[in-house]
Write an enzyme that holds these catalytic residues in place. Structure first.
Site, PDB file in Angstrom:
ATOM      1  N   HIS A   1      -5.035  14.704  15.284  1.00  0.00           N
ATOM      2  CA  HIS A   1      -5.577  13.522  14.667  1.00  0.00           C
ATOM      3  C   HIS A   1      -5.358  12.971  14.171  1.00  0.00           C
ATOM      4  O   HIS A   1      -4.361  12.505  13.736  1.00  0.00           O
ATOM      5  CB  HIS A   1      -5.822  15.117  13.650  1.00  0.00           C
ATOM      6  CG  HIS A   1      -6.374  14.195  12.525  1.00  0.00           C
ATOM      7  ND1 HIS A   1      -6.414  13.945  10.754  1.00  0.00           N
ATOM      8  CD2 HIS A   1      -8.251  14.073  12.023  1.00  0.00           C
ATOM      9  CE1 HIS A   1      -7.458  14.144   9.910  1.00  0.00           C
ATOM     10  NE2 HIS A   1      -8.727  13.395  11.180  1.00  0.00           N
TER      11      HIS A   1
ATOM     12  N   GLU B   1      -7.887  12.515  18.693  1.00  0.00           N
ATOM     13  CA  GLU B   1      -9.218  12.309  17.927  1.00  0.00           C
ATOM     14  C   GLU B   1      -8.633  10.618  17.364  1.00  0.00           C
ATOM     15  O   GLU B   1      -7.420  10.251  16.373  1.00  0.00           O
ATOM     16  CB  GLU B   1      -9.621  12.907  16.863  1.00  0.00           C
ATOM     17  CG  GLU B   1     -10.652  13.004  16.061  1.00  0.00           C
ATOM     18  CD  GLU B   1     -10.844  11.808  14.892  1.00  0.00           C
ATOM     19  OE1 GLU B   1     -11.400  11.701  13.944  1.00  0.00           O
ATOM     20  OE2 GLU B   1      -9.522  11.635  14.020  1.00  0.00           O
TER      21      GLU B   1
ATOM     22  N   ASP C   1     -10.929   7.072  14.711  1.00  0.00           N
ATOM     23  CA  ASP C   1     -12.136   6.703  14.755  1.00  0.00           C
ATOM     24  C   ASP C   1     -12.662   5.581  14.635  1.00  0.00           C
ATOM     25  O   ASP C   1     -11.253   4.171  14.643  1.00  0.00           O
ATOM     26  CB  ASP C   1     -12.113   6.516  12.728  1.00  0.00           C
ATOM     27  CG  ASP C   1     -12.089   8.184  12.201  1.00  0.00           C
ATOM     28  OD1 ASP C   1     -12.435   8.878  11.987  1.00  0.00           O
ATOM     29  OD2 ASP C   1     -10.432   8.107  11.528  1.00  0.00           O
TER      30      ASP C   1
ATOM     31  N   HIS D   1     -10.625   4.640   9.667  1.00  0.00           N
ATOM     32  CA  HIS D   1     -11.244   5.544   9.268  1.00  0.00           C
ATOM     33  C   HIS D   1     -12.032   5.287   7.765  1.00  0.00           C
ATOM     34  O   HIS D   1     -13.471   5.491   7.763  1.00  0.00           O
ATOM     35  CB  HIS D   1     -10.270   6.624   8.646  1.00  0.00           C
ATOM     36  CG  HIS D   1     -11.174   7.742   7.692  1.00  0.00           C
ATOM     37  ND1 HIS D   1     -10.795   8.164   6.548  1.00  0.00           N
ATOM     38  CD2 HIS D   1     -11.542   9.395   8.300  1.00  0.00           C
ATOM     39  CE1 HIS D   1     -11.526   9.301   5.818  1.00  0.00           C
ATOM     40  NE2 HIS D   1     -11.983   9.654   7.352  1.00  0.00           N
TER      41      HIS D   1
ATOM     42  N   GLU E   1     -14.325   9.920  17.118  1.00  0.00           N
ATOM     43  CA  GLU E   1     -15.539   9.757  15.942  1.00  0.00           C
ATOM     44  C   GLU E   1     -16.270   8.567  15.380  1.00  0.00           C
ATOM     45  O   GLU E   1     -15.354   7.005  15.285  1.00  0.00           O
ATOM     46  CB  GLU E   1     -14.601  10.359  14.585  1.00  0.00           C
ATOM     47  CG  GLU E   1     -15.859  10.640  13.269  1.00  0.00           C
ATOM     48  CD  GLU E   1     -14.922  11.067  12.561  1.00  0.00           C
ATOM     49  OE1 GLU E   1     -15.759  10.649  11.256  1.00  0.00           O
ATOM     50  OE2 GLU E   1     -14.098  12.176  12.537  1.00  0.00           O
TER      51      GLU E   1
END
Length: 258
Positions: free
Chosen positions: A16, A43, A45, A58, A126
């Protein structure tokens, strides 16, 4: 390659924001730390600067993870998307975490793509739009991802909580795999994922149970979970037959042995 339910190249374990909380999130330093723990998929953002550069962050605002107040001045907007990349590139995105990472810059999607491709790592992007920029962000991120991974064996997985962002990504680069992110099982979630031709549903891990997993799998979706930091939760998801686990605890879960 074309990613489908039956042609699924991604590993179960996904780090993450690079390395969860062990390094400054969404930085190259975090990716390197996650890789040192054996992770091969990450992952992150991605949002847009004011001049359209996709970069990793994020939050909508800058102060939590950068020294924006110090560099840009107290009178400037705190919203990351309000600033051109030339200003954002000057920020320290590491000192907030610890002195070890002082001076760590914000990376662009280009930076992260280069790192992942050179090391044969997989990526879950994301799409994290600044409010009001859902469609624009989805389109730009998809186009950049298609350009950066052109000719690569495995494309990145594009996910978002924002259906409009996924719809724009679908229109711009329909061949890139998409996943719908969910924090609740709102009315029409399954139909929306089908309409967007997603290959995956990515849920808050507490939302998965026998019923929801059966619904998703019966409709042809892979099932992923965020953010799983306890062994009991990970074991429950494995027993349910889910396909991907996004975790902060790269120090707890060893992906090569599980």
């Amino acid at each position: 390659m074309l990613v489908t339910h039956d042609n699924w190249p991604y590993p179960r374990w996904i780090a993450h924001r690079g390395a969860g909380k062990l390094a400054p999130e969404n930085t190259l330093a975090a990716f390197r730390l996650g890789a040192s723990h054996g992770y091969r998929m990450f992952e992150c953002d991605v949002k847009l600067s004011a001049d359209g550069v996709p970069f990793l962050m994020h939050d909508d605002t800058l102060p939590r993870t950068t020294n924006a107040r110090e560099v840009l001045g107290a009178g400037q907007s705190a919203v990351g998307g309000d600033h051109p990349w030339g200003e954002l590139a000057q920020l320290d995105a590491g000192s907030w975490h610890s002195r070890t990472y002082a001076g760590e810059p914000l990376p662009t999607l280009d930076n992260i793509a280069s790192y992942c491709l050179r090391n044969s790592f997989y990526l879950n992007i994301e799409i994290k739009p600044t409010p009001g920029q859902d469609a624009q962000t989805g389109e730009v991120v998809a186009n950049e991802a298609a350009r950066l991974w052109q000719g690569a064996d495995v494309p990145p997985l594009l996910t978002s909580f924002k259906p409009d962002a996924l719809e724009a990504a679908q229109a711009a680069q329909p061949q890139l795999p998409r996943g719908l992110l969910l924090d609740t099982l709102w009315t029409g979630w399954l139909e929306t994922a089908l309409r967007l031709e997603c290959v995956a549903i990515v849920c808050n891990h507490a939302l998965w149970d026998t019923s929801s997993v059966t619904q998703a799998k019966s409709a042809g979706f892979r099932t992923l979970s965020y953010t799983v930091n306890d062994e009991w939760a990970a074991q429950r998801l494995i027993e349910l037959g889910t396909d991907g686990i996004i975790t902060d605890r790269v120090d707890l879960f060893a992906p090569w042995t599980r």
